[in-house]
Design an enzyme around this catalytic site. Structure first.
Site, PDB file in Angstrom:
ATOM      1  N   SER A 134       0.852  -1.186   0.000  1.00 23.87           N
ATOM      2  CA  SER A 134       0.000   0.000   0.000  1.00 23.87           C
ATOM      3  C   SER A 134       0.888   1.236   0.000  1.00 23.87           C
ATOM      4  O   SER A 134       2.053   1.182   0.414  1.00 23.87           O
ATOM      5  CB  SER A 134      -0.894   0.007   1.245  1.00 23.87           C
ATOM      6  OG  SER A 134      -1.589   1.232   1.377  1.00 23.87           O
ATOM      7  N   TYR A 157      -2.793  -0.930  10.050  1.00 18.12           N
ATOM      8  CA  TYR A 157      -2.820  -1.222   8.615  1.00 18.12           C
ATOM      9  C   TYR A 157      -1.531  -0.764   7.939  1.00 18.12           C
ATOM     10  O   TYR A 157      -0.887  -1.520   7.200  1.00 18.12           O
ATOM     11  CB  TYR A 157      -4.026  -0.530   7.978  1.00 18.12           C
ATOM     12  CG  TYR A 157      -4.128  -0.757   6.482  1.00 18.12           C
ATOM     13  CD1 TYR A 157      -4.636  -1.946   5.979  1.00 18.12           C
ATOM     14  CD2 TYR A 157      -3.701   0.214   5.581  1.00 18.12           C
ATOM     15  CE1 TYR A 157      -4.721  -2.165   4.609  1.00 18.12           C
ATOM     16  CE2 TYR A 157      -3.777   0.012   4.213  1.00 18.12           C
ATOM     17  CZ  TYR A 157      -4.296  -1.179   3.739  1.00 18.12           C
ATOM     18  OH  TYR A 157      -4.362  -1.390   2.378  1.00 18.12           O
ATOM     19  N   LYS A 161       1.433  -3.147   6.228  1.00 22.79           N
ATOM     20  CA  LYS A 161       1.782  -3.073   4.812  1.00 22.79           C
ATOM     21  C   LYS A 161       3.273  -2.829   4.609  1.00 22.79           C
ATOM     22  O   LYS A 161       3.854  -3.306   3.627  1.00 22.79           O
ATOM     23  CB  LYS A 161       0.941  -1.995   4.116  1.00 22.79           C
ATOM     24  CG  LYS A 161      -0.525  -2.394   3.967  1.00 22.79           C
ATOM     25  CD  LYS A 161      -0.673  -3.720   3.213  1.00 22.79           C
ATOM     26  CE  LYS A 161      -2.103  -4.117   2.983  1.00 22.79           C
ATOM     27  NZ  LYS A 161      -2.241  -5.397   2.253  1.00 22.79           N
TER      28      LYS A 161
END
Length: 267
Positions: A134, A157, A161
């Site tokens: 990401s 998150y 990533k």
């Protein structure tokens, strides 16, 4: 030549659209999902584009189910040409697993690491592992990765990533003869369930992400890209967050992943 391709998180979003694109080109698809009902619907959707895929159900937040999934796949297939680790989570009502780990780290980082290591014996030297990264990347709080500290949704998150991007480059170093390991940011704020739930917006055309995953899986431009990070927002290969180049930080992340995923069984 048709390939055998495993896609995790293939029941909706980028994973499902990628499967449909690959089916149109005649590839043999293995679809993973958490829900049996969604897998049935995915088969119906993908089968309109090509041959009916095989399906595998597992909850990737439970590492014992990841190990069982790997065992089921290796028992049924002598070879997988491409593994696309697409499954991911941003917001979840249960951010902690029963084992006390952060579910975002487990699904986004640890589960694909475990699955990939278990499938290495059936991934050929010219095969590829495509990992969903990401543009949202942040230095990993290793204590949080180990389940010793809590993070909010976005922090977990972003760190997960970067962590998958780190193990992509490190597994490429450990496997210089192949397969190729490639981390890909498919595009920011695409029209996925994750974006709808996480940001309350419709998002951009999902085909942006699906098309780059197909390219990363099969095209010659990625044949020599092992260990690299492709940023689809920028339209090319790029450097990930600077923490991915910090040797001490990388070593700490990899040590944690090794502890959490456990040893790979022999034989």
């Amino acid at each position: 030549m048709p390939k055998t391709i495993l896609i995790t998180g293939a029941t909706d979003g980028i994973g499902l659209l990628t499967a449909r694109m690959l089916a149109k080109d005649g590839h043999t698809l293995l679809l993973h999902g958490r829900s049996a009902e969604k897998l049935t619907a995915a088969v119906q959707s993908v089968s309109t584009s090509g041959a009916a895929p095989r399906t595998y159900r597992a909850d990737l937040s439970q590492l014992e189910e990841v190990s069982a999934l790997a065992g089921e796949i290796t028992a049924g297939h002598e070879r997988i040409d491409v593994l696309i680790n697409n499954a991911g989570v941003l917001k979840t009502p249960q951010p902690r697993t029963a084992q006390g780990l952060d579910a975002r780290f487990v699904v986004n980082t640890i589960a694909p690491y475990l699955l990939t290591r278990r499938l290495l014996p059936i991934l050929p030297a010219r095969g590829r592992v495509v990992n969903l990264s990401s543009a949202a990347q942040a230095r990993v709080d290793v204590a949080a990765l180990r389940g010793q500290r809590s993070l909010d949704h976005m922090a977990a998150y972003a760190q997960s990533k970067l962590a998958i991007t780190i193990w992509t480059q490190e597994m490429a170093r450990a496997q210089p003869d192949g397969p190729a390991f490639i981390a890909v940011n498919p595009g920011s704020l695409l029209a996925s369930k994750m974006v709808r739930e996480g940001f309350g917006m419709t998002g951009n055309d999902l085909s942006i992400g699906a098309e780059i995953l197909c390219r990363a899986a099969l095209s010659e431009e990625f044949a020599g890209a092992t260990g690299r990070y492709f940023d689809n927002d920028a339209g090319g290969f790029a450097r990930p967050d600077p923490a991915a180049g910090d040797a001490a930080h990388v070593a700490a992340v990899m040590a944690a992943l090794g502890d959490l995923a456990g040893p790979v069984p022999e034989g």
